[in-house]
Design an enzyme around this catalytic site. Structure first.
Site, short mmCIF file in Angstrom:
data_model
loop_
_atom_site.label_atom_id
_atom_site.label_comp_id
_atom_site.label_asym_id
_atom_site.label_seq_id
_atom_site.Cartn_x
_atom_site.Cartn_y
_atom_site.Cartn_z
N HIS A 204 49.20 36.38 29.78
CA HIS A 204 49.97 36.13 31.01
C HIS A 204 49.22 35.31 32.05
O HIS A 204 49.75 35.06 33.13
CB HIS A 204 50.37 37.45 31.67
C1 UD1 Z 1 49.62 39.09 38.73
C2 UD1 Z 1 48.21 38.80 39.24
C3 UD1 Z 1 47.26 38.76 38.06
C4 UD1 Z 1 47.35 40.02 37.23
C5 UD1 Z 1 48.79 40.28 36.82
C6 UD1 Z 1 48.89 41.62 36.14
C7 UD1 Z 1 47.93 37.37 41.21
C8 UD1 Z 1 47.60 36.00 41.68
N1 UD1 Z 1 48.15 37.48 39.89
O1 UD1 Z 1 50.00 38.02 37.88
O2 UD1 Z 1 45.93 38.62 38.54
O3 UD1 Z 1 46.54 39.87 36.09
O4 UD1 Z 1 49.61 40.32 38.01
O5 UD1 Z 1 49.98 41.68 35.29
O6 UD1 Z 1 48.00 38.27 41.99
N2 UD1 Z 1 57.78 38.95 37.36
C9 UD1 Z 1 58.85 39.74 37.03
N3 UD1 Z 1 58.78 41.07 37.30
C10 UD1 Z 1 57.71 41.64 37.90
C11 UD1 Z 1 56.63 40.83 38.25
C12 UD1 Z 1 56.67 39.48 37.97
O7 UD1 Z 1 59.84 39.26 36.49
O8 UD1 Z 1 57.72 42.86 38.10
C13 UD1 Z 1 57.81 37.50 37.02
C14 UD1 Z 1 58.35 36.62 38.13
O9 UD1 Z 1 59.03 35.58 37.52
C15 UD1 Z 1 57.08 36.09 38.77
C16 UD1 Z 1 56.11 36.00 37.62
O10 UD1 Z 1 56.45 37.09 36.77
O11 UD1 Z 1 57.28 34.85 39.39
C17 UD1 Z 1 54.65 36.13 38.03
O12 UD1 Z 1 54.42 37.29 38.83
P1 UD1 Z 1 53.16 37.36 39.84
O13 UD1 Z 1 53.03 38.71 40.40
O14 UD1 Z 1 53.20 36.20 40.78
O15 UD1 Z 1 51.95 37.06 38.91
P2 UD1 Z 1 51.50 37.73 37.55
O16 UD1 Z 1 51.49 36.68 36.51
O17 UD1 Z 1 52.28 38.97 37.31
N1 UDP Z 2 49.44 47.26 29.53
C1 UDP Z 2 50.52 48.11 29.35
N2 UDP Z 2 51.59 47.66 28.62
C2 UDP Z 2 51.63 46.43 28.05
C3 UDP Z 2 50.53 45.56 28.25
C4 UDP Z 2 49.46 46.00 29.01
O1 UDP Z 2 50.52 49.24 29.83
O2 UDP Z 2 52.63 46.10 27.40
C5 UDP Z 2 48.30 47.71 30.35
C6 UDP Z 2 46.96 47.65 29.68
O3 UDP Z 2 46.69 48.84 28.97
C7 UDP Z 2 46.02 47.47 30.86
C8 UDP Z 2 46.86 46.73 31.88
O4 UDP Z 2 48.20 46.85 31.46
O5 UDP Z 2 45.67 48.72 31.42
C9 UDP Z 2 46.45 45.29 31.97
O6 UDP Z 2 47.32 44.63 32.82
P1 UDP Z 2 47.51 43.06 32.81
O7 UDP Z 2 47.07 42.51 31.52
O8 UDP Z 2 48.91 42.82 33.25
O9 UDP Z 2 46.58 42.58 34.01
P2 UDP Z 2 45.03 42.21 34.14
O10 UDP Z 2 44.22 43.34 33.64
O11 UDP Z 2 44.82 40.94 33.37
O12 UDP Z 2 44.88 41.97 35.59
#
Ligand code: UD1
Ligand code: UDP
Length: 359
Positions: A204
């Site tokens: 992601h």
């Molecule tokens: C964010 C964090 C990233 C973290 C990740 C965990 C920042 C800059 N990024 O990235 O560091 O690793 O969360 O998963 O803070 N969306 C949904 N539903 C949700 C959330 C997001 O549909 O509940 C979609 C939306 O289209 C959104 C996109 O995902 O625009 C990205 O969401 P965003 O929170 O901006 O960044 P992440 O990629 O989730």
């Molecule tokens: N995770 C989860 N379900 C999934 C994928 C990931 O519960 O389908 C959990 C995973 O065990 C870890 C966390 O989500 O604890 C990691 O989150 P993510 O990869 O979104 O963010 P990051 O750690 O890169 O910030």
């Protein structure tokens, strides 16, 4: 009073041991959810599974540009901190929620505790690296997971007395939930998988999935892995990635794409995978703790401890390199050391915060 600020999936998981410890000690605290993540399987599911109390405040900021999201979080957090006037605010990790929450608090002269302080990829192209650096420099308490993280902070001039090496709360979360996860159904059976006879994938990162060429290379690499090993490749798709795959109209062949799993199911899948391919931060740590080899689809990592102990390798985002990397580690046996502590980070952090309240 302690203010716990969180907003995304990994923050809910890694804050859960801290919240449980606040509950156990009967401390005066509140949970402020920014709403950065809001889809059921990225947010609510974790409160339910981990049996966490509902947030006291929800900002519902939702998705947006970096500046837009950061600004909304800051103004929302500010209102609540003015109302609650906590002694200390806790943030965890490197998201926009973390940086915006810490900045709003520090401008109000509320002390900030940063959990998972001192991680560095030394790659400012990543939004998370900017968030980490800024948050560390405005925090009063830096809870570093490892000695290496502490050294990164010292190298940037942060004074030693602010730093406390606690281990990573992800270890607490795993230890607290692995047995519960084994008792909660059998996701392998549901997906028709055999232990150690499948690959698990997550992806992601903005720099991977928002770049068409890189996303295509990653998917091609994963398809190559599936073909060469003739094993299922289970890929719970993050909403950002789902959106990009749809927008770009990229076809995906042979991969088992699913909705994101809850933490309990994901732990079952992670702990029994042949190996995990990921660009996630938390997944690099969890595989290291669980004794499962990990191939990280990035060119750098802020988790170098996993490379040092030999649980993880960097395979980049090129299809050929991904396949080559998987070939090289598919037969790795676990047995490396866990560099992330013994599962008492949450307790240590809350102990420091409780003492800080009375200062
Ligand atoms: C964010 C964090 C990233 C973290 C990740 C965990 C920042 C800059 N990024 O990235 O560091 O690793 O969360 O998963 O803070 N969306 C949904 N539903 C949700 C959330 C997001 O549909 O509940 C979609 C939306 O289209 C959104 C996109 O995902 O625009 C990205 O969401 P965003 O929170 O901006 O960044 P992440 O990629 O989730
Ligand atoms: N995770 C989860 N379900 C999934 C994928 C990931 O519960 O389908 C959990 C995973 O065990 C870890 C966390 O989500 O604890 C990691 O989150 P993510 O990869 O979104 O963010 P990051 O750690 O890169 O910030």
């Amino acid at each position: 009073m302690i203010g716990v600020i969180l907003g995304t999936r990994p923050e809910i998981i890694k804050m859960s041991p801290v919240i449980r410890e606040c509950e156990r000690r009967g401390l005066d605290y509140f949970i402020l959810h920014t709403g950065q993540h809001y889809s059921y399987e990225m947010d609510r599911l974790f409160f339910e599974e981990l049996e966490l109390p509902d947030p006291d405040y929800s900002l519902d900021v939702g998705s947006g540009t970096h500046a837009g999201q950061t600004a909304k979080i800051m103004t929302g957090v500010e209102d609540i901190l003015v109302k609650e006037s906590p002694d200390i605010v806790l943030v965890q990790g490197d998201t926009n929620t973390v940086m915006a929450g810490a900045l709003a608090a520090s401008k109000l002269h509320v002390r900030v505790g940063h959990i998972e302080a001192g991680l560095r990829s030394f790659n400012r192209w990543m939004p998370e690296e900017i968030n980490r650096v800024l948050t560390d420099h405005i925090s009063d308490y830096l809870f570093a997971p490892t000695e290496r993280a502490r050294e990164n902070l010292l190298a940037e001039g942060i004074v030693d007395r602010k730093i406390c090496v606690t281990g990573n709360t992800v270890v607490d979360a795993i230890y607290q939930n692995l047995d519960i996860s084994k008792k909660k159904g059998n996701v392998l059976k549901d997906l028709d998988l055999k232990p150690h006879e499948y690959f698990l994938v997550t992806a992601h990162r903005q720099e991977n999935v928002d770049n068409r060429t890189r996303l295509k290379e990653i998917l091609k690499g994963l398809e190559g892995v599936q073909k060469e090993f003739s094993l299922p490749v289970v890929f719970p798709v993050h909403p950002r990635t789902e959106k990009r795959i749809k927008e770009l109209g990229i076809g995906v062949d042979g991969l088992n794409l699913t909705k994101p799993f809850g933490f309990l199911e994901f732990l079952q899948l992670e702990s029994q995978a042949r190996l995990v391919l990921t660009d996630s931060g938390g997944v690099q740590e969890e595989t290291c703790v669980l004794g499962v080899p990990c191939a990280t689809m990035r060119y750098d990592t802020e988790r170098p401890e996993t490379l040092d102990v030999g649980s993880n390798i960097l395979v980049g985002a090129d299809s050929g390199k991904i396949l080559e990397g998987v070939r090289s580690i598919a037969a790795w046996k676990s047995g490396w050391m866990n560099p992330y502590g013994d599962g008492i980070a949450g307790k240590m952090i809350v102990m420091v915060c409780a003492a800080a309240r009375s200062q």
